[in-house]
Motif scaffolding. Sequence first.
Motif, PDB file in Angstrom:
ATOM      1  N   SER A 171       7.405   5.658   1.268  1.00  0.00           N
ATOM      2  CA  SER A 171       8.524   5.523   0.527  1.00  0.00           C
ATOM      3  C   SER A 171       9.471   6.665   0.822  1.00  0.00           C
ATOM      4  N   LEU A 205      14.936   0.725   3.558  1.00  0.00           N
ATOM      5  CA  LEU A 205      13.684   0.993   3.953  1.00  0.00           C
ATOM      6  C   LEU A 205      13.038  -0.223   4.377  1.00  0.00           C
ATOM      7  N   GLU A 214       4.050  -0.835  -4.675  1.00  0.00           N
ATOM      8  CA  GLU A 214       5.191  -0.728  -4.208  1.00  0.00           C
ATOM      9  C   GLU A 214       6.126  -2.217  -4.366  1.00  0.00           C
TER      10      GLU A 214
END
Length: 350
Positions: free
Chosen positions: A144, A163, A266
């Motif tokens: 990311s 994202l 994440e």
Amino acid sequence: MSTISSPPFVISLLLLMSIPLVLVLAPWVLPPKTMPSIPDLDEAEDLALFRRAAVPYFAGSGGARFLRRPTSEPKIAFLFLTNTDLAFAPLWERFFRGHERLFNVYVHADPATRFILPPTPSFRGRFINAKSTQRASPMLISASRRLLATALIDDPANAFFALLSERCVPLHSFRFTYRTLGGYLHLPRQRSYIQVVSDEPGLWKRYVARGDDVMMPEVPFVRFRYGSQFFVLTRRHAMLTVRDRRLWKKFKLPCLRSRNHSCYPEEHYFPTLLDMLDPAGCSRYTLTSVNWTDSVDGHPHTYRPPEISATLIKELRKSNSTYSHLFGRKFSPDSLDILLELADGVIFRD
């Protein structure tokens, strides 16, 4: 009779002599205690990339440096994380059509991915230098951050960074999406759309997934946060994430294998970092709708063709506040045809 030849003595001697051999072979024989870590070479290459992205200047003739300013209207950078074919690219093409000057696409595809479908125009040539990714490891955070850094360097007009995964689909038209995000571009202080939760059940287990005290002192438990993996960041916050070194040295540590079921880095790094650095600049909610009511092995519900209808699209748009979800996940690849049928009459009709 000599005691040296007695069986107990021989056995003890052999055991003593085998200790060095055990110590040498143990790492190869015994299973590792932690999940895979980020390779040193990947980390070094990322650091070089992030350093470039974190300095909003470029070198001119004679070594002079100039501030890079946008030369066009603000754009949305769509950042796709994938390890499979981009099955919904045809739907995204309809979403993007006619708005080419207002967006950029960037794709991080795991190098092990074997693509069968050819890339469509908006995705062709938009694949960035990617590294391996794996669940229950910090590799997804690195992926990311690579997307964010690449988009920061590529176009100074990129103002928002969304994202997404290959299983995400748009729930509104591009015009509606851009108006929703672009409406905040002229405010004195823009906000990032990122979920930030401090009271999620099981948060302590997630906090100690790397070990009982390893997150201290940089990340005390009272500052540890949870949030959706998928977000929309402002350029300022994208810059903050690629500049970070302090929290990253904790979050890049691999989780213990014995606690891998609580390891979702994440979902913690970005909410924790931005809540610590700029809590007022976070909306504290995500713009991506996800259904966790019947999750399996950490994966959300997957919508399949029999479930997909105009009613579902309208339900996914709803939120617990005044805003509307802009994206939805998770959809099975074989639902593309029915989504295309709903595109013009439902999805892109706001």
